[in-house]
Design a protein around this motif. Sequence first.
Motif, PDB file in Angstrom:
ATOM      1  N   LEU A   1      -5.039  11.814  -7.546  1.00 37.94           N
ATOM      2  CA  LEU A   1      -5.032  12.220  -6.143  1.00 37.94           C
ATOM      3  C   LEU A   1      -5.326  10.987  -5.300  1.00 37.94           C
ATOM      4  CD1 LEU A   1      -6.513  15.398  -4.556  1.00 37.94           C
ATOM      5  CD2 LEU A   1      -6.991  13.165  -3.524  1.00 37.94           C
ATOM      6  N   TYR A   2      -4.554  10.812  -4.242  1.00 39.11           N
ATOM      7  CA  TYR A   2      -4.692   9.667  -3.357  1.00 39.11           C
ATOM      8  C   TYR A   2      -4.902  10.135  -1.910  1.00 39.11           C
ATOM      9  CZ  TYR A   2      -2.089   6.888  -6.929  1.00 39.11           C
ATOM     10  OH  TYR A   2      -1.644   6.258  -8.071  1.00 39.11           O
ATOM     11  N   TRP A   3      -5.650   9.363  -1.176  1.00 38.02           N
ATOM     12  CA  TRP A   3      -5.709   9.481   0.284  1.00 38.02           C
ATOM     13  C   TRP A   3      -5.144   8.198   0.884  1.00 38.02           C
ATOM     14  CZ3 TRP A   3      -6.740  13.665   3.176  1.00 38.02           C
ATOM     15  CH2 TRP A   3      -7.483  14.722   2.628  1.00 38.02           C
ATOM     16  N   TYR A   4      -4.238   8.377   1.862  1.00 37.25           N
ATOM     17  CA  TYR A   4      -3.636   7.258   2.574  1.00 37.25           C
ATOM     18  C   TYR A   4      -3.880   7.431   4.072  1.00 37.25           C
ATOM     19  CZ  TYR A   4      -0.804   5.955  -1.539  1.00 37.25           C
ATOM     20  OH  TYR A   4      -0.378   5.546  -2.787  1.00 37.25           O
ATOM     21  N   GLN A   5      -3.935   6.296   4.765  1.00 41.07           N
ATOM     22  CA  GLN A   5      -3.965   6.273   6.227  1.00 41.07           C
ATOM     23  C   GLN A   5      -2.633   5.692   6.703  1.00 41.07           C
ATOM     24  OE1 GLN A   5      -5.983   3.046   8.345  1.00 41.07           O
ATOM     25  NE2 GLN A   5      -7.253   4.589   9.355  1.00 41.07           N
ATOM     26  N   GLN A   6      -1.986   6.372   7.657  1.00 40.18           N
ATOM     27  CA  GLN A   6      -0.698   5.880   8.141  1.00 40.18           C
ATOM     28  C   GLN A   6      -0.701   5.791   9.659  1.00 40.18           C
ATOM     29  OE1 GLN A   6       2.830   8.263   7.285  1.00 40.18           O
ATOM     30  NE2 GLN A   6       4.101   6.425   7.191  1.00 40.18           N
ATOM     31  N   ILE A   7      -0.540   4.560  10.152  1.00 37.35           N
ATOM     32  CA  ILE A   7      -0.356   4.328  11.579  1.00 37.35           C
ATOM     33  C   ILE A   7       1.109   4.607  11.898  1.00 37.35           C
ATOM     34  CG2 ILE A   7      -0.538   2.636  13.443  1.00 37.35           C
ATOM     35  CD1 ILE A   7      -3.201   3.330  12.161  1.00 37.35           C
ATOM     36  N   LEU A   8       1.381   5.153  13.073  1.00 34.90           N
ATOM     37  CA  LEU A   8       2.734   5.553  13.460  1.00 34.90           C
ATOM     38  C   LEU A   8       3.742   4.429  13.235  1.00 34.90           C
ATOM     39  CD1 LEU A   8       4.427   7.823  14.735  1.00 34.90           C
ATOM     40  CD2 LEU A   8       3.999   6.752  16.955  1.00 34.90           C
ATOM     41  N   GLY A   9       4.803   4.728  12.483  1.00 31.63           N
ATOM     42  CA  GLY A   9       5.888   3.776  12.261  1.00 31.63           C
ATOM     43  C   GLY A   9       5.634   2.760  11.168  1.00 31.63           C
ATOM     44  N   GLN A  10       4.468   2.844  10.508  1.00 34.60           N
ATOM     45  CA  GLN A  10       4.139   1.893   9.444  1.00 34.60           C
ATOM     46  C   GLN A  10       4.067   2.605   8.095  1.00 34.60           C
ATOM     47  OE1 GLN A  10       0.650  -0.416  10.318  1.00 34.60           O
ATOM     48  NE2 GLN A  10       1.254  -0.791  12.436  1.00 34.60           N
TER      49      GLN A  10
ATOM     50  N   GLU B   1      -9.874   3.244  16.530  1.00 35.89           N
ATOM     51  CA  GLU B   1      -8.842   2.716  15.623  1.00 35.89           C
ATOM     52  C   GLU B   1      -8.599   3.597  14.400  1.00 35.89           C
ATOM     53  OE1 GLU B   1     -11.616   1.007  16.562  1.00 35.89           O
ATOM     54  OE2 GLU B   1     -12.468  -0.110  14.876  1.00 35.89           O
ATOM     55  N   ASP B   2      -9.385   4.672  14.249  1.00 37.57           N
ATOM     56  CA  ASP B   2      -9.147   5.612  13.142  1.00 37.57           C
ATOM     57  C   ASP B   2      -8.036   6.594  13.470  1.00 37.57           C
ATOM     58  OD1 ASP B   2     -12.732   5.849  12.582  1.00 37.57           O
ATOM     59  OD2 ASP B   2     -11.271   4.420  11.775  1.00 37.57           O
ATOM     60  N   SER B   3      -7.539   6.567  14.697  1.00 36.37           N
ATOM     61  CA  SER B   3      -6.422   7.454  15.064  1.00 36.37           C
ATOM     62  C   SER B   3      -5.216   7.124  14.201  1.00 36.37           C
ATOM     63  CB  SER B   3      -6.068   7.271  16.541  1.00 36.37           C
ATOM     64  OG  SER B   3      -7.121   7.698  17.380  1.00 36.37           O
ATOM     65  N   ALA B   4      -4.771   8.116  13.446  1.00 32.69           N
ATOM     66  CA  ALA B   4      -3.700   7.912  12.467  1.00 32.69           C
ATOM     67  C   ALA B   4      -3.387   9.254  11.822  1.00 32.69           C
ATOM     68  CB  ALA B   4      -4.143   6.917  11.396  1.00 32.69           C
ATOM     69  N   VAL B   5      -2.390   9.223  10.928  1.00 28.72           N
ATOM     70  CA  VAL B   5      -2.127  10.383  10.069  1.00 28.72           C
ATOM     71  C   VAL B   5      -2.769  10.106   8.718  1.00 28.72           C
ATOM     72  CG1 VAL B   5      -0.360  11.740   8.887  1.00 28.72           C
ATOM     73  CG2 VAL B   5       0.016  10.991  11.253  1.00 28.72           C
ATOM     74  N   TYR B   6      -3.495  11.073   8.208  1.00 30.46           N
ATOM     75  CA  TYR B   6      -4.142  10.941   6.901  1.00 30.46           C
ATOM     76  C   TYR B   6      -3.370  11.803   5.913  1.00 30.46           C
ATOM     77  CZ  TYR B   6      -7.610   8.285   9.285  1.00 30.46           C
ATOM     78  OH  TYR B   6      -8.221   7.286  10.015  1.00 30.46           O
ATOM     79  N   LEU B   7      -2.795  11.123   4.938  1.00 30.43           N
ATOM     80  CA  LEU B   7      -1.936  11.772   3.950  1.00 30.43           C
ATOM     81  C   LEU B   7      -2.654  11.900   2.620  1.00 30.43           C
ATOM     82  CD1 LEU B   7       1.294   9.688   4.629  1.00 30.43           C
ATOM     83  CD2 LEU B   7       1.066  12.134   5.074  1.00 30.43           C
ATOM     84  N   CYS B   8      -2.480  13.044   1.991  1.00 29.62           N
ATOM     85  CA  CYS B   8      -2.973  13.261   0.638  1.00 29.62           C
ATOM     86  C   CYS B   8      -1.764  13.359  -0.283  1.00 29.62           C
ATOM     87  CB  CYS B   8      -3.788  14.548   0.575  1.00 29.62           C
ATOM     88  SG  CYS B   8      -4.394  14.963  -1.067  1.00 29.62           S
ATOM     89  N   ALA B   9      -1.871  12.797  -1.473  1.00 34.37           N
ATOM     90  CA  ALA B   9      -0.780  12.846  -2.441  1.00 34.37           C
ATOM     91  C   ALA B   9      -1.349  13.075  -3.830  1.00 34.37           C
ATOM     92  CB  ALA B   9       0.015  11.542  -2.418  1.00 34.37           C
ATOM     93  N   SER B  10      -0.554  13.696  -4.683  1.00 34.46           N
ATOM     94  CA  SER B  10      -0.995  13.907  -6.066  1.00 34.46           C
ATOM     95  C   SER B  10       0.130  13.579  -7.032  1.00 34.46           C
ATOM     96  CB  SER B  10      -1.483  15.343  -6.275  1.00 34.46           C
ATOM     97  OG  SER B  10      -0.421  16.276  -6.184  1.00 34.46           O
ATOM     98  N   GLY B  11      -0.249  13.262  -8.267  1.00 34.55           N
ATOM     99  CA  GLY B  11       0.714  12.927  -9.299  1.00 34.55           C
ATOM    100  C   GLY B  11       0.174  13.295 -10.667  1.00 34.55           C
ATOM    101  N   THR B  12       1.065  13.248 -11.658  1.00 32.23           N
ATOM    102  CA  THR B  12       0.673  13.681 -13.004  1.00 32.23           C
ATOM    103  C   THR B  12      -0.052  12.596 -13.776  1.00 32.23           C
ATOM    104  OG1 THR B  12       2.853  13.056 -13.811  1.00 32.23           O
ATOM    105  CG2 THR B  12       2.542  15.361 -13.178  1.00 32.23           C
TER     106      THR B  12
END
Lengths: 111, 113
Positions: free
Chosen positions: B32-41, B85-96
């Motif tokens: 399981l991963y957490w990512y931070q994504q700034i718009l357009g990056q 500066e924490d304004s962003a989209v926080y994405l969660c992802a999972s894998g096997t």
Amino acid sequence: TQLLEQSPQFLSIQEGENLTVYCNSSSVFSSLQWYRQEPGEGPVLLVTVVTGGEVKKLKRLTFQFGDARKDSSLHITAAQPGDTGLYLCAVHSGNTGKLIFGQGTTLQVKP
Amino acid sequence: EAGVAQSPRYKIIEKRQSVAFWCNPISGHATLYWYQQILGQGPKLLIQFQNNGVVDDSQLPKDRFSAERLKGVDSTLKIQPAKLEDSAVYLCASGTGSQSPLHFGNGTRLTVT
């Protein structure tokens, strides 16, 4: 410094045109993935390339892994508005295999 | 199969407040991963879990960010106190597994005012 450099950063084209986006690195990778992300959604895997020189096709999208496994390209033929989105390349890196992304290429296809 | 679920979808807070995000990965996915994504990056990795253990948190700003994955299933990411500066989209992802492709949730869009 970025592990993966993507170019161009932005691309705005007319429907029906062809385009190529690039993903470059100075490191060698065992595999490379391409994702597409649409506004308001998470990235979705398009393809994984594994072998140097490998070419994979997904309808109008053609993916190529460089012979030295340091770079990759994505070519879209006859782009359509539905291809609009953020295209991301990614690799598993380090001992933990964490997935690292490039900065992305934002593609806009105008009708 | 059900996808990765994240909540809330949107959150607006003032700076110095606290916020928490929740992620439910695809059943059976060990990583399981957490990512931070700034718009357009591209997404920037914050933390990687393998089952309920932290594998990589080298990019996590530990003075304000924390994450846990109790029982190796759901995960929460917390920011306390939040900065502009924490304004962003926080994405969660999972894998096997450690080399597998990832499945992403639709993210939580955080706005810090």
